[in-house]
Design an enzyme around this catalytic site. Structure first.
Site, PDB file in Angstrom:
ATOM      1  N   PHE A  69       0.822  -1.231   0.000  1.00 45.23           N
ATOM      2  CA  PHE A  69       0.000   0.000   0.000  1.00 45.23           C
ATOM      3  C   PHE A  69       0.845   1.266   0.000  1.00 45.23           C
ATOM      4  CE2 PHE A  69      -2.205  -3.385   2.386  1.00 45.23           C
ATOM      5  CZ  PHE A  69      -3.160  -3.692   1.418  1.00 45.23           C
ATOM      6  N   ARG A  70       1.985   1.202  -0.668  1.00 48.88           N
ATOM      7  CA  ARG A  70       2.902   2.344  -0.787  1.00 48.88           C
ATOM      8  C   ARG A  70       3.457   2.802   0.562  1.00 48.88           C
ATOM      9  NH1 ARG A  70       3.535   3.182  -6.099  1.00 48.88           N
ATOM     10  NH2 ARG A  70       1.749   2.480  -7.279  1.00 48.88           N
ATOM     11  N   LEU A  71       3.378   1.938   1.560  1.00 49.58           N
ATOM     12  CA  LEU A  71       3.984   2.274   2.856  1.00 49.58           C
ATOM     13  C   LEU A  71       5.411   1.718   2.854  1.00 49.58           C
ATOM     14  CD1 LEU A  71       0.880   1.696   5.142  1.00 49.58           C
ATOM     15  CD2 LEU A  71       1.756   3.826   4.191  1.00 49.58           C
TER      16      LEU A  71
END
Ligand SMILES: Cc1cc2nc3c(=O)[nH]c(=O)nc-3n(C[C@H](O)[C@H](O)[C@H](O)COP(=O)(O)O)c2cc1C
Length: 201
Positions: free
Chosen positions: A177-179
């Site tokens: 999740f683009r973390l």
């Protein structure tokens, strides 16, 4: 307590970089050691191009090029550069910023001698980044150089290495999740200890 674990673990950023590159060598289709090298010209206008990273030393990264090229002029006047290496297959990048010095001694000679004869002659023939009228001109120059230098050409005085000694190295790895995970290592100079900060993605 540090949560710098797994692929980010260790006290030596050059060892981590070597280990990431070794992994990339198994998964990248081509040139896992290609870096996007960034410099600035005398107007402060950034410039970028790919070069091949040839050594990861105890305190520095080394690549080779022509000392008459645009990048060399930009490095020689600013003394600084940055580069990024990105591996699509691993979804990771390493960013480096630092000061740059020339490597034009025995190490450069040894690397030059390790290259194929055609590459060694090509280094003599190319006035890198200067205008070229036609490819035939370059091929004629290669033929002339081959006749003049024979099978054991010496390293041209206008061709050699640059050593990037970083004050900053950032390791980045893709997260769900683009973390993403990011760790930035900084130090004033090679006598100082590294400070390490986890950054927001
Ligand atoms: C994958 C790749 C690797 C390259 N490796 C080098 C290199 O190691 N040294 C070099 O001088 N040019 C290399 N080049 C060519 C440079 O990108 C660039 O065209 C050339 O060095 C001239 O750049 P300049 O005019 O900014 O000096 C490479 C290009 C690519 C695409």
């Amino acid at each position: 307590m540090s949560d710098r674990t797994g692929i980010f673990e260790g006290d030596d950023p050059f060892a981590i970089a070597r280990s990431w590159l070794a992994e990339a060598e198994k998964s990248e289709p081509n040139d896992p050691n290609a870096i996007a090298l960034s410099t600035v010209d005398s107007d402060g206008l950034p410039n970028a191009r790919m070069v091949l990273l040839k050594d990861i030393e105890d305190d520095a990264f080394v690549f080779y090029t022509n000392y008459g090229s645009a990048k060399a002029q930009e490095i020689d006047s600013s003394g600084k550069a940055a580069f990024v290496i990105h591996w699509k297959s691993l979804r990771r990048q390493i960013r480096v910023r630092g000061v740059v010095t020339r490597e034009e001694g025995p190490q450069a000679d040894a690397y030059y001698e390790s290259r194929s004869l055609k590459s060694r002659l090509g280094a003599w023939a190319s006035r890198q980044s200067q205008p070229l009228g036609a490819r035939t001109e370059l091929m004629a120059k290669v033929a002339k150089i081959t006749a003049a230098h024979g099978p054991m050409p010496k390293r041209p005085p206008f061709w050699g290495g640059y050593r990037v000694t970083p004050s900053e190295i950032e390791f980045w790895a893709d997260g769900a999740f683009r973390l993403h995970d990011r760790f930035r290592w900084t130090r004033e100079d090679t006598d100082n200890a590294w400070g390490i900060v986890r950054l927001n993605p």
